[in-house]
Design a protein around this motif. Structure first.
Motif, mmCIF file in Angstrom:
data_model
loop_
_atom_site.group_PDB
_atom_site.id
_atom_site.type_symbol
_atom_site.label_atom_id
_atom_site.label_comp_id
_atom_site.label_asym_id
_atom_site.label_seq_id
_atom_site.Cartn_x
_atom_site.Cartn_y
_atom_site.Cartn_z
ATOM 1 N N UNK A 364 0.855 -1.196 0.000
ATOM 2 C CA UNK A 364 0.000 0.000 0.000
ATOM 3 C C UNK A 364 0.881 1.234 0.000
ATOM 4 N N UNK A 365 0.363 2.300 -0.552
ATOM 5 C CA UNK A 365 1.107 3.560 -0.512
ATOM 6 C C UNK A 365 0.293 4.643 0.165
ATOM 7 N N UNK A 366 -0.666 4.225 0.968
ATOM 8 C CA UNK A 366 -1.541 5.208 1.598
ATOM 9 C C UNK A 366 -0.981 5.740 2.910
ATOM 10 N N UNK A 367 -0.040 5.007 3.513
ATOM 11 C CA UNK A 367 0.367 5.373 4.863
ATOM 12 C C UNK A 367 0.955 6.782 4.991
ATOM 13 N N UNK A 368 1.783 7.277 4.060
ATOM 14 C CA UNK A 368 2.267 8.655 4.237
ATOM 15 C C UNK A 368 1.127 9.666 4.218
ATOM 16 N N UNK A 369 0.147 9.415 3.349
ATOM 17 C CA UNK A 369 -0.983 10.342 3.286
ATOM 18 C C UNK A 369 -1.847 10.226 4.541
ATOM 19 N N UNK A 370 -2.037 8.984 5.000
ATOM 20 C CA UNK A 370 -2.814 8.784 6.219
ATOM 21 C C UNK A 370 -2.146 9.468 7.403
ATOM 22 N N UNK A 371 -0.828 9.326 7.475
ATOM 23 C CA UNK A 371 -0.102 9.908 8.594
ATOM 24 C C UNK A 371 -0.196 11.431 8.561
ATOM 25 N N UNK A 372 -0.003 11.968 7.383
ATOM 26 C CA UNK A 372 -0.067 13.420 7.237
ATOM 27 C C UNK A 372 -1.465 13.945 7.546
ATOM 28 N N UNK A 373 -2.458 13.255 7.029
ATOM 29 C CA UNK A 373 -3.843 13.686 7.232
ATOM 30 C C UNK A 373 -4.218 13.611 8.710
ATOM 31 N N UNK A 374 -3.814 12.501 9.355
ATOM 32 C CA UNK A 374 -4.206 12.318 10.753
ATOM 33 C C UNK A 374 -3.478 13.296 11.669
ATOM 34 N N UNK A 375 -2.245 13.616 11.314
ATOM 35 C CA UNK A 375 -1.513 14.612 12.118
ATOM 36 C C UNK A 375 -2.240 15.947 12.106
ATOM 37 N N UNK A 376 -2.643 16.308 10.888
ATOM 38 C CA UNK A 376 -3.317 17.597 10.730
ATOM 39 C C UNK A 376 -4.645 17.605 11.477
ATOM 40 N N UNK A 378 -5.508 15.860 14.072
ATOM 41 C CA UNK A 378 -5.355 15.865 15.520
ATOM 42 C C UNK A 378 -4.887 17.230 16.016
ATOM 43 N N UNK A 379 -4.101 17.886 15.199
ATOM 44 C CA UNK A 379 -3.712 19.250 15.580
ATOM 45 C C UNK A 379 -4.933 20.150 15.609
ATOM 46 N N UNK A 380 -5.812 19.976 14.660
ATOM 47 C CA UNK A 380 -7.048 20.777 14.640
ATOM 48 C C UNK A 380 -7.887 20.521 15.887
ATOM 49 N N UNK A 381 -7.797 19.296 16.390
ATOM 50 C CA UNK A 381 -8.555 18.951 17.602
ATOM 51 C C UNK A 381 -7.822 19.354 18.876
ATOM 52 N N UNK A 382 -6.651 19.957 18.729
ATOM 53 C CA UNK A 382 -5.884 20.383 19.890
ATOM 54 C C UNK A 382 -5.004 19.299 20.471
ATOM 55 N N UNK A 383 -4.904 18.188 19.816
ATOM 56 C CA UNK A 383 -4.058 17.104 20.298
ATOM 57 C C UNK A 383 -2.863 16.957 19.359
ATOM 58 N N UNK A 384 -2.061 15.962 19.613
ATOM 59 C CA UNK A 384 -0.983 15.657 18.682
ATOM 60 C C UNK A 384 -0.902 14.148 18.502
ATOM 61 N N UNK A 426 -2.656 17.091 25.904
ATOM 62 C CA UNK A 426 -2.182 17.961 26.999
ATOM 63 C C UNK A 426 -3.267 18.985 27.285
ATOM 64 N N UNK A 427 -3.736 18.975 28.511
ATOM 65 C CA UNK A 427 -4.766 19.953 28.871
ATOM 66 C C UNK A 427 -4.353 20.658 30.148
ATOM 67 N N UNK A 428 -4.478 21.961 30.135
ATOM 68 C CA UNK A 428 -4.128 22.750 31.315
ATOM 69 C C UNK A 428 -5.234 23.763 31.529
ATOM 70 N N UNK A 429 -5.765 23.758 32.735
ATOM 71 C CA UNK A 429 -6.859 24.678 32.991
ATOM 72 C C UNK A 429 -6.840 25.050 34.464
ATOM 73 N N UNK A 430 -6.718 26.308 34.723
ATOM 74 C CA UNK A 430 -6.763 26.840 36.089
ATOM 75 C C UNK A 430 -5.823 26.080 37.019
#
Lengths: 892, 298
Positions: A364-376, A378-384, A426-430
């Protein structure tokens, strides 16, 4: 009588003796065992040069002192030389009369030589361009009205009428050809066919009982090799397991996930073999793609009810996948890229064409795209973190002909799926700090290897010796880390590690013999020793630091598995009782030795084939099949974390009785129709009991108590299957329809009441069509419809009230088992193919759309409650929506 | 070429995205509520029937539970009308129920009909088993160990043999409960290989006896409890043997299995349990038992 047309020559003339003096005669010795009774088994040395056959026979008669009787007119006039050392008289005679249409008999102390009505021809059918031996090619002699098909090594042996010595050879995708065998050697006769790009699919021979597209008319197997090109391919990957789902009697999960369910059987009841080696999980991507890469597949044969006795061990179907051996004429290279995977193949001759090799790889050659897509994402969701998935496989094969009668084969397959998921929160609050890290790695795959040796012992006896190895493994590793700080002094840190290992390993040695004693019988027999090691799943967890995790894993890896030995043997005879009546009768037996119980399993099989008139044939079969393996499956889905376990003292081998009545109608050379009615009764099926947990935790091997988690029951399936197929011409395709009912009954489930099988799909319809528009353009499509599968569903919750009146826990109001039927499944796929050939090679481009009208077929269902509206709902999720795809292939 | 790579990559990502998308949509299931009817009755006691309703999936909040006070609950004995059960409000922490004035009798088949406005009429039937012919108890061994952590506490383990004479044909079902010093045993287990399940919701052990030619059955039981010799007398402990109807056994066994399943991290790692239901057009359990209580000296 044999002697009616034979002129008897009782006394050899003096003239012939004188003539013989002109030749060299050397008699070295007589064997001591030659006695007065003229025993043909006595061994002698015999050598003559430049004699006619008549003179050579006279010399032999003189030496052995056995009178010979024959007609001069029958003997060929050519000059020959013969040399034998320490050979029996019978052997010498048979060799001298070889290829003469003459036979001999020993009657009243004399040898009578007479003209035979037929002779035996044996050899191989090959592809002219690549030297690839063809499996299942039909070989037909009109004079004797005899037909046979080549075995899995391309070998045939047939009795040919001397008055009509032509052999007609036909095979799917090749031009049919007639060979005159009267002037050729009759042993190891290689018959070569030319590939036919216009695909003349089927040749119906004159012999009414002989259908070249099925196994000599005996078994209703499906040869899938010619059908794969008529199917749209998901993601550009032509897939035989997906093709199987279009066949009558076969059901599957949503979008092909979840394996095959054949005639009401479970997903574990299919004997899937790669070059004769069992495969325990033939899927990548949880069933979306099979491990069988189309570019290396030579032939796929599928049996669903009428099992030849040479197959045993699984009770619902046989999928026999044979891979190509490689081109022994020239070097070839091909490559392709599709939406899902990239692949390449190289093949060529070894030792001047005495052998060949083939190497192929797919990834398969989908893994680089999957990795890139999922990174992005998760960043949008505030995670990594990220996730990715890939699968890859390699096939390597080689073969070499030591002599024309002896050929060796090596084959190797290795495939693996990998999934990785990393998440950091990572969550930090008060002043409160929360950290979470999660790392999951899953891997599973098959390793298969085989060494094979073919030896054609005589023109009537073919042998094969095979040593095989097959291993399926699944491993999951998971690490989790949690940290919580309240901003003051409090800090809580937790670590959690888990690993799960499961594998099944099979090593076997097998001898198979094909024996063709005469035109009425084709006998197959064989014996196999098989050693299996099961590790049905071990789980290690650690949430503190008493042991290091590596120590636990090492302990798990070194743990002794559950070992099982098998000795299997089979014998079957294809018996042509009359021109229009045939029978295949056989027995498969298995001695199954487990640690606490030994089983002797006997599978009698019979198939009767009656050609009522030229277009109509009728078939009946009764089969008993046993399966000493069980699959512990949570969802019946054939996922890689399902566990294979052997039968034990408490859990007996699965068994089934299958009765099948079939009528075939050959309307003309293009159209055919099949109707089956079947009844199948299955015993000793297993299922998880209610409340069973699927895991065992702790730091020791503790998953071997699976017997406590299952219950044993039975199943029943009956149905009618229709197949209408057009196999020739510009428009090709088929319609298959199955009407069936399947139930299960377990004493410990559903209050012991019978309930529908999860894949009791009442109606299953497949329409597949392909059109050759021009030489370069072709289009194809398929439409599938099937009734919805059955699931357990709760319509509501309710609360238990204890006997003392206090409220207790809530329960799902689960209805009767599998009583909720999901909506029907249907889907349309379309594809187009452009192909072009040129001097340097050929290339093709495939464009297609999966699920053209974007049907939202249900993959799974989950409950959901809206606390505001107080309305309960079930939400369902579909998997593959409309999916365009492409693939590009090139071959040089 | 770079543009070609870009288009190819974009196409793959787009198609992959489409492929992996989840599309939610509703599945139609029956939405009407049903009666929940729960009654375990025994001879020489009035019948108590708890009536409530099912709630929407996921709405598992006790405060949302409703116990109707206007249900028509009718009881029949051996097919003949027996009584309309009377609503009894909640008291002493217990939930409201419907009760009969008359006491139940062994060997009688009782039918019930529950009508709550808005719900289908629920019915059920069950026969009280015949009483146990004879039960003897025998203390095989007693082991007393001083607790290491709590001074003055003694852990008592008793091995008891129960001899049951049961003339019923076919499988028979039992529910064992026990107590010492007015609290349940710490542990209670079967040691002679009978098919059994320890249950939590009604504290005790469910046992299924296979069909056998012999009317005598032995149950070997091991119980453990705490004893403070300085403060407590060595008073006898009690063992209650209930001979149950099949519906009683199957229901409580399935509830027990679901509870165990929930302890094992819920439905994600376990097969969900189908709770045995013998209420027609409703859910719950209407079943009976006969009990025999024995004091065991030690």
């Amino acid at each position: 009588m044999f002697f009616e047309n034979v002129k008897i020559n009782l006394k050899l003339t003096r003239q012939r003796v004188k003539k013989a003096l002109n030749c060299v005669l050397l008699v070295l010795s007589f064997s001591a065992c030659l006695n007065a009774q003229n025993n043909l088994s006595a061994t002698i040395d015999f050598q003559v040069s430049n004699l006619t056959l008549a003179d050579a026979l006279w010399e032999l008669s003189e030496i052995t002192n056995i009178p010979m009787t024959y007609s001069d007119n029958d003997l060929p006039k050519g000059i020959s030389s013969y040399s034998f050392k320490s050979k029996s008289i019978r052997y010498i005679l048979s060799k001298m009369l070889d290829e003469t249409n003459l036979d001999f008999n020993f009657v009243d102390n004399q040898i009578v030589i007479f003209r035979s009505k037929s002779y035996q021809v044996s050899g191989y059918v090959e592809d002219l361009s690549s030297g690839e031996r063809l499996i299942g090619a039909s070989v037909y002699n009109a004079g004797s009205d005899q037909g046979t098909v080549t075995n899995i090594y391309g070998f045939y042996s047939i009795n040919v009428d001397v008055t009509s010595p032509d052999l007609r050879i036909s095979y799917i995708g090749y031009e049919s050809k007639t060979f005159d065998t009267s002037l050729k050697k009759r042993e190891n006769l290689i018959l070569q066919l030319t590939p036919n790009l216009t695909i003349e699919e089927v040749v119906v021979t004159e012999r009414s009982n002989f259908d070249s597209n099925s196994y000599a008319g005996f078994f209703s197997d499906q040869n899938l090799s010619g059908e794969i090109q008529k199917m749209p391919a998901l993601g550009g990957e032509l897939d035989y397991m997906r093709l199987l789902q279009q066949m009558p009697g076969v059901q599957s999960g949503t979008d092909g996930l979840g394996g095959l369910y054949v005639r009401g059987g479970n997903a574990d009841q299919n004997l899937v073999m790669l070059d004769g080696v069992p495969i325990y999980n033939p899927y990548h991507a949880l069933g979306l793609v099979s491990i069988f890469d189309e570019q290396v597949i030579k032939k796929v044969t599928y049996y669903r009810g009428q099992f030849p006795s040479r197959y045993g061990g699984m009770i619902s179907s046989v999928v026999d996948v044979r891979t190509k051996e490689g081109n022994n004429k020239e070097y070839k290279f091909s490559a392709g890229i599709g939406l899902i995977a990239t692949k390449a193949k190289a093949e060529g001759p070894i030792a001047n064409g005495k052998g060949s090799f083939l190497v192929s790889a797919r990834r398969t050659h989908l893994d680089p795209f999957l990795r890139s897509y999922s990174k992005k994402k998760r960043m949008e969701d505030g995670d990594s973190g990220f996730y990715d998935y890939s699968f890859g496989e390699v096939v390597a094969k080689a073969n070499y002909s030591i002599t024309p009668r002896v050929k060796t084969f090596l084959s190797f397959y290795r495939g693996k799926d990998d999934y990785q998921n990393e998440l950091r929160i990572d969550e930090e609050d008060a002043g409160f700090l929360y950290e979470e890290e999660e790392n999951q790695e899953l891997g599973w795959g098959n390793t298969v290897a085989a060494i094979r040796l073919n030896y054609q012992i005589t023109d009537k006896l073919f042998s094969n010796f095979t040593s095989t190895y097959s291993r399926f493994f699944f491993q999951s590793d998971e690490n989790r880390y949690f940290k919580f700080q309240d901003g003051l002094d409090f800090e809580d840190v937790a670590r959690y590690k888990e690993t799960f290992l499961s594998n099944i390993t099979n090593s076997a040695f097998k001898i198979d013999l094909d024996y063709v004693p005469n035109s009425s019988h084709y006998i197959r027999t064989g014996i196999e020793y098989s050693h299996n090691v099961f590790r049905p799943g071990v789980l290690a967890t650690q949430d503190s630091s008493f042991f290091t995790f590596d120590e636990i894993k090492d302990e798990l890896r070194s743990a002794k598995g559950n070992e099982v030995n098998e000795v299997n043997a089979y014998v079957e005879d294809e018996w042509l009782i009359h021109k229009n009546l045939g029978m295949n009768v056989g027995l498969y037996s298995s001695f199954f030795f487990t640690e606490d119980k030994n089983y002797l399993l006997l599978d009698p099989r019979i198939t009767v084939n009656w050609q009522m008139s030229k277009p109509f044939s009728f078939h009946f079969s009764a089969n008993k099949v046993n399966q000493p393996l069980h699959l512990l499956t949570r969802s019946g889905s054939g996922f890689p974390n399902d566990l294979w376990v052997p039968a034990t003292q408490n859990v007996k081998p699965q068994e089934a009785w299958i009765f099948d009545i079939e009528s075939r109608v050959r309307l003309n050379t293009a159209w055919k129709m099949e109707i089956h009615a079947y009844f199948k009764k299955m015993n000793n099926l297993i299922n998880y009991i209610d409340g069973a947990d699927f895991t065992s935790s702790g730091t020791s091997i503790s998953a071997f108590n699976w017997e406590d988690k299952v219950t044993v029951g039975q199943g029943q399936s009956q149905g009618i299957e229709f197949l209408v197929k057009k196999e020739k011409g510009k428009y090709q395709g088929w319609v298959s329809y199955t009407l069936s009912e399947t139930t299960r009954q377990f004493d410990d489930l559903n209050d012991g009441e019978t309930f529908p099988f999860r894949f009791d799909l009442r109606h299953v319809l497949s329409i597949v069509g392909a059109i050759d528009l021009t030489e370069k353009w072709s289009v194809n499509g398929s439409w599938n419809y099937r009734s919805g599968s059955n699931i357990n569903l709760a319509y509501s919750d309710w609360q238990y009230i204890r006997q003392d009146g206090t409220p207790d826990i809530f329960f799902f109001d689960l209805q009767d088992r599998n009583s909720f039927k999901l909506p029907s499944y249907h889907r349309l796929d379309l594809a187009a193919k452009y192909q072009k050939s040129s001097d340097w090679g050929k290339w093709s481009l495939n464009l297609g759309v999966y699920n053209v009208y974007n049907q939202r077929n249900i993959f799974y269902v989950r409950p959901e409650f809206d606390p505001i509206t107080q309305i309960q709902k079930y939400k369902s999720t579909s998997l593959i929506a409309l999916l365009p795809y492409f693939s590009f292939n090139i071959e040089i | 070429m770079r543009r070609c790579n870009y288009i190819l990559g974009l196409a793959i990502v787009l198609t992959l995205t489409m492929m992996s998308c989840e599309h939610d949509f509703d599945v139609d299931v029956p939405r009407s509520t049903q009666n929940v009817v729960l009654a375990n009755f025994t001879p020489d006691e009035p019948m108590k029937v708890y009536v409530s309703s099912t709630v929407p999936i996921g709405n598992v909040d006790s405060s949302s539970m409703k116990y109707p006070n206007n249900a028509d609950v009718t009881l029949y004995a051996n097919g003949a009308y027996e009584a309309d059960l009377i609503y009894t409000p909640s008291h002493d922490g217990g939930l409201p129920y419907y009760r009969s004035s008359a006491k139940m009798s062994p060997g009688v088949t009782y039918d019930i009909e529950v009508h709550v406005i808005g719900n289908p009429i629920s019915t059920s039937s069950n026969k009280i088993p015949k009483g146990l012919e004879l039960v003897t108890t025998e203390v095989v061994s007693i082991k007393e160990e001083v607790d290491d952590e709590f001074e003055g506490l003694v852990n008592v383990t008793a091995n008891i043999l129960l001899n049951v004479e049961d003339n019923t044909t076919g499988e028979s079902y039992f529910h064992l409960k026990g107590s010492a010093f007015e609290s349940a045993f710490n542990e209670m287990s079967i040691v002679n290989g009978l098919d059994h399940l320890n249950i939590l919701h009604e504290e005790g052990i469910l046992i299924k006896m296979p069909d056998s030619n012999s009317s005598n059955t032995s149950i070997q039981l091991e119980v453990s409890f705490y004893h403070f010799p300085e403060f407590e007398l060595r008073i006898p402990f009690e063992i209650e043997i209930r001979k149950c109807s099949r519906d009683y056994y199957l229901f409580h066994r399935s509830v027990g299995e679901q509870e165990l399943s929930n302890f094992r991290d819920g439905l994600l790692s376990s097969q969900s349990v189908q709770i045995h239901n013998n209420i027609v057009d409703g859910v719950g359990n209407f079943s009976s038992y006969v009990a025999s209580i024995h004091s065991v000296e030690w």
